[in-house]
Design a protein around this motif. Structure first.
Motif, PDB file in Angstrom:
ATOM      1  N   GLN A  95     -43.487  39.061 -47.351  1.00  0.00           N
ATOM      2  CA  GLN A  95     -44.136  37.769 -47.150  1.00  0.00           C
ATOM      3  C   GLN A  95     -43.133  36.625 -47.269  1.00  0.00           C
ATOM      4  O   GLN A  95     -43.180  35.650 -46.515  1.00  0.00           O
ATOM      5  N   ARG A  96     -42.177  36.768 -48.193  1.00  0.00           N
ATOM      6  CA  ARG A  96     -41.239  35.682 -48.469  1.00  0.00           C
ATOM      7  C   ARG A  96     -39.986  35.749 -47.605  1.00  0.00           C
ATOM      8  O   ARG A  96     -39.371  34.702 -47.324  1.00  0.00           O
ATOM      9  N   TYR A  97     -39.611  36.943 -47.186  1.00  0.00           N
ATOM     10  CA  TYR A  97     -38.360  37.132 -46.430  1.00  0.00           C
ATOM     11  C   TYR A  97     -38.587  38.040 -45.216  1.00  0.00           C
ATOM     12  O   TYR A  97     -37.942  39.085 -45.077  1.00  0.00           O
ATOM     13  N   PRO A  98     -39.497  37.700 -44.332  1.00  0.00           N
ATOM     14  CA  PRO A  98     -39.836  38.621 -43.239  1.00  0.00           C
ATOM     15  C   PRO A  98     -38.653  38.970 -42.343  1.00  0.00           C
ATOM     16  O   PRO A  98     -38.579  40.093 -41.824  1.00  0.00           O
ATOM     17  N   GLY A  99     -37.707  38.054 -42.177  1.00  0.00           N
ATOM     18  CA  GLY A  99     -36.555  38.332 -41.331  1.00  0.00           C
ATOM     19  C   GLY A  99     -35.569  39.308 -41.934  1.00  0.00           C
ATOM     20  O   GLY A  99     -34.638  39.747 -41.236  1.00  0.00           O
ATOM     21  N   ARG A 100     -35.758  39.662 -43.192  1.00  0.00           N
ATOM     22  CA  ARG A 100     -34.855  40.603 -43.853  1.00  0.00           C
ATOM     23  C   ARG A 100     -35.449  42.003 -43.946  1.00  0.00           C
ATOM     24  O   ARG A 100     -34.846  42.889 -44.559  1.00  0.00           O
ATOM     25  N   VAL A 101     -36.629  42.208 -43.356  1.00  0.00           N
ATOM     26  CA  VAL A 101     -37.325  43.498 -43.434  1.00  0.00           C
ATOM     27  C   VAL A 101     -37.138  44.247 -42.116  1.00  0.00           C
ATOM     28  O   VAL A 101     -37.645  43.837 -41.074  1.00  0.00           O
ATOM     29  N   ALA A 102     -36.420  45.380 -42.178  1.00  0.00           N
ATOM     30  CA  ALA A 102     -36.220  46.210 -40.988  1.00  0.00           C
ATOM     31  C   ALA A 102     -37.342  47.220 -40.808  1.00  0.00           C
ATOM     32  O   ALA A 102     -37.568  47.734 -39.708  1.00  0.00           O
ATOM     33  N   GLY A 103     -38.030  47.517 -41.853  1.00  0.00           N
ATOM     34  CA  GLY A 103     -39.156  48.445 -41.858  1.00  0.00           C
ATOM     35  C   GLY A 103     -39.769  48.410 -43.234  1.00  0.00           C
ATOM     36  O   GLY A 103     -39.131  47.953 -44.199  1.00  0.00           O
ATOM     37  N   LEU A 104     -41.001  48.880 -43.350  1.00  0.00           N
ATOM     38  CA  LEU A 104     -41.722  48.806 -44.621  1.00  0.00           C
ATOM     39  C   LEU A 104     -42.275  50.181 -44.963  1.00  0.00           C
ATOM     40  O   LEU A 104     -42.948  50.811 -44.141  1.00  0.00           O
ATOM     41  N   LEU A 105     -41.973  50.642 -46.162  1.00  0.00           N
ATOM     42  CA  LEU A 105     -42.431  51.942 -46.659  1.00  0.00           C
ATOM     43  C   LEU A 105     -43.314  51.688 -47.875  1.00  0.00           C
ATOM     44  O   LEU A 105     -42.838  51.265 -48.924  1.00  0.00           O
ATOM     45  N   LEU A 106     -44.602  51.938 -47.721  1.00  0.00           N
ATOM     46  CA  LEU A 106     -45.591  51.659 -48.773  1.00  0.00           C
ATOM     47  C   LEU A 106     -46.115  52.980 -49.322  1.00  0.00           C
ATOM     48  O   LEU A 106     -46.752  53.747 -48.602  1.00  0.00           O
ATOM     49  N   VAL A 107     -45.840  53.242 -50.593  1.00  0.00           N
ATOM     50  CA  VAL A 107     -46.125  54.533 -51.209  1.00  0.00           C
ATOM     51  C   VAL A 107     -47.126  54.347 -52.341  1.00  0.00           C
ATOM     52  O   VAL A 107     -46.851  53.642 -53.320  1.00  0.00           O
ATOM     53  N   ASP A 108     -48.295  54.955 -52.205  1.00  0.00           N
ATOM     54  CA  ASP A 108     -49.286  54.918 -53.294  1.00  0.00           C
ATOM     55  C   ASP A 108     -49.450  53.499 -53.838  1.00  0.00           C
ATOM     56  O   ASP A 108     -49.296  53.238 -55.031  1.00  0.00           O
ATOM     57  N   THR A 109     -49.783  52.582 -52.944  1.00  0.00           N
ATOM     58  CA  THR A 109     -49.913  51.187 -53.328  1.00  0.00           C
ATOM     59  C   THR A 109     -51.080  50.574 -52.580  1.00  0.00           C
ATOM     60  O   THR A 109     -51.850  51.274 -51.911  1.00  0.00           O
ATOM     61  N   LYS A 110     -51.241  49.259 -52.675  1.00  0.00           N
ATOM     62  CA  LYS A 110     -52.348  48.597 -51.986  1.00  0.00           C
ATOM     63  C   LYS A 110     -51.964  47.155 -51.693  1.00  0.00           C
ATOM     64  O   LYS A 110     -51.084  46.585 -52.357  1.00  0.00           O
ATOM     65  N   ALA A 111     -52.635  46.560 -50.710  1.00  0.00           N
ATOM     66  CA  ALA A 111     -52.369  45.173 -50.322  1.00  0.00           C
ATOM     67  C   ALA A 111     -53.393  44.213 -50.896  1.00  0.00           C
ATOM     68  O   ALA A 111     -53.251  43.000 -50.750  1.00  0.00           O
ATOM     69  N   SER A 112     -54.414  44.725 -51.537  1.00  0.00           N
ATOM     70  CA  SER A 112     -55.453  43.865 -52.113  1.00  0.00           C
ATOM     71  C   SER A 112     -54.995  43.315 -53.458  1.00  0.00           C
ATOM     72  O   SER A 112     -54.114  43.875 -54.121  1.00  0.00           O
ATOM     73  N   ALA A 113     -55.619  42.202 -53.862  1.00  0.00           N
ATOM     74  CA  ALA A 113     -55.408  41.662 -55.201  1.00  0.00           C
ATOM     75  C   ALA A 113     -56.290  42.409 -56.197  1.00  0.00           C
ATOM     76  O   ALA A 113     -57.205  43.147 -55.823  1.00  0.00           O
ATOM     77  N   ALA A 211     -57.652  56.335 -50.711  1.00  0.00           N
ATOM     78  CA  ALA A 211     -57.633  56.457 -49.251  1.00  0.00           C
ATOM     79  C   ALA A 211     -58.171  55.194 -48.596  1.00  0.00           C
ATOM     80  O   ALA A 211     -57.668  54.750 -47.557  1.00  0.00           O
ATOM     81  N   ALA A 212     -59.165  54.573 -49.214  1.00  0.00           N
ATOM     82  CA  ALA A 212     -59.711  53.333 -48.671  1.00  0.00           C
ATOM     83  C   ALA A 212     -58.689  52.201 -48.737  1.00  0.00           C
ATOM     84  O   ALA A 212     -58.598  51.371 -47.809  1.00  0.00           O
ATOM     85  N   ASP A 213     -57.906  52.144 -49.818  1.00  0.00           N
ATOM     86  CA  ASP A 213     -56.853  51.133 -49.925  1.00  0.00           C
ATOM     87  C   ASP A 213     -55.829  51.294 -48.810  1.00  0.00           C
ATOM     88  O   ASP A 213     -55.391  50.313 -48.187  1.00  0.00           O
ATOM     89  N   HIS A 214     -55.432  52.535 -48.542  1.00  0.00           N
ATOM     90  CA  HIS A 214     -54.443  52.765 -47.505  1.00  0.00           C
ATOM     91  C   HIS A 214     -55.032  52.556 -46.110  1.00  0.00           C
ATOM     92  O   HIS A 214     -54.349  52.058 -45.219  1.00  0.00           O
ATOM     93  N   ALA A 215     -56.285  52.903 -45.929  1.00  0.00           N
ATOM     94  CA  ALA A 215     -56.933  52.632 -44.639  1.00  0.00           C
ATOM     95  C   ALA A 215     -56.990  51.135 -44.362  1.00  0.00           C
ATOM     96  O   ALA A 215     -56.806  50.692 -43.219  1.00  0.00           O
ATOM     97  N   ALA A 216     -57.223  50.350 -45.408  1.00  0.00           N
ATOM     98  CA  ALA A 216     -57.271  48.896 -45.242  1.00  0.00           C
ATOM     99  C   ALA A 216     -55.902  48.353 -44.843  1.00  0.00           C
ATOM    100  O   ALA A 216     -55.801  47.450 -44.006  1.00  0.00           O
TER     101      ALA A 216
END
Length: 260
Positions: A95-113, A211-216
């Motif tokens: 979110q803060r440095y989008p131009g520095r992200v070549a790819g994103l690997l999200l492991v057992d996490t979530k985007a919700s607050a 699974a619902a967190d990752h589907a979201a």
């Protein structure tokens, strides 16, 4: 702030951010295979953990510390990977440095607050470790949350390893991280705005990042592969490292050409 870190291999960079309340050792089984595939693998201790002693108040500040580490390492952009709390930091970095992200690997996490109940529970844990001066109570219960039932049944050595790492975690780091995670923002808009590939991967026995967190997350992202790995819980890279690598290495090859 300088983060203690390990730096292995050469080539395009991938940063791997550890879960709460562990440290960079959680990537022990996957660093060498990823570096052998032609990647520079940078694994920091997030603030307050391992050898990174200063604590911070927010997940955004952790992301800023990762950006400063990349500057220190002479890296402009990297694949950003994170497990659990490390995923929260990775999303904040994106979110803060989008131009520095070549790819994103999200492991057992979530985007919700966090929900109100989850925030209250985090504050309870933070206060408990401060009042007791020890993570002992957390170490006695948290492996049941972090590790899948298959791991707890079949790999007692790993259960003990996780418990020992929790016992070694600094009280100040535990409390600060719990409060930082409680205050994190929702990041679905970040996923929707990224123009780089994302791999969302979880252990099928993970009851925390569901699974619902990752589907979201998959529904929000523009270019995403969503994968579930059997016989693992919330710490997939140390519970089933071979299965983790079977998905991550092809993803990195896909990212390498156009984005690195």
């Amino acid at each position: 702030m300088t983060l203690a870190h390990s730096d292995h291999g050469s080539g395009p960079a991938i940063v791997l951010l550890h879960a709460f309340p562990l440290n960079r050792e959680m990537w022990r089984d996957v660093v060498d295979p990823i570096s052998a595939a032609g990647w520079r693998v940078i694994t920091p201790d997030l603030p307050g953990f391992g050898a990174s002693t200063p604590t911070v108040a927010t997940i955004d500040e952790m992301a800023d510390a990762v950006a400063a580490l990349l500057d220190e390492c002479g890296v402009h952009s990297a694949v950003i990977g994170g497990c659990s709390m490390g995923g929260y930091v990775g999303l904040a970095f994106a979110q803060r440095y989008p131009g520095r992200v070549a790819g994103l690997l999200l492991v057992d996490t979530k985007a919700s607050a966090d929900s109100d109940d989850a925030r209250a529970n985090r504050e309870r844990i933070a206060q408990q470790v401060i009042d007791s001066g020890s993570p002992r109570a957390l170490a006695s219960t948290m492996p049941d949350t972090l590790l899948g039932s298959s791991t707890r049944r079949d790999n007692p050595a790993l259960v003990d390893w996780v418990q020992q790492r929790i016992l070694a975690a600094p009280v100040a780091g535990i409390a600060a991280a719990q409060r930082a995670m409680a205050g994190r923002r929702e990041q679905f808009d970040t996923l929707a705005s990224l123009r780089v590939p994302t791999l969302s991967i979880r252990g099928a026995e993970d009851g925390t990042a569901t699974a619902a967190d990752h589907a979201a997350m998959a529904a929000a992202a523009l270019d995403v592969v969503d994968v579930e790995v059997p016989n693992a819980g919330h710490l997939l890279p140390i519970e089933q490292p071979s299965a983790f690598l079977a998905h991550v290495l092809p993803f990195l090859e896909r990212v390498r050409g156009p984005h690195c």
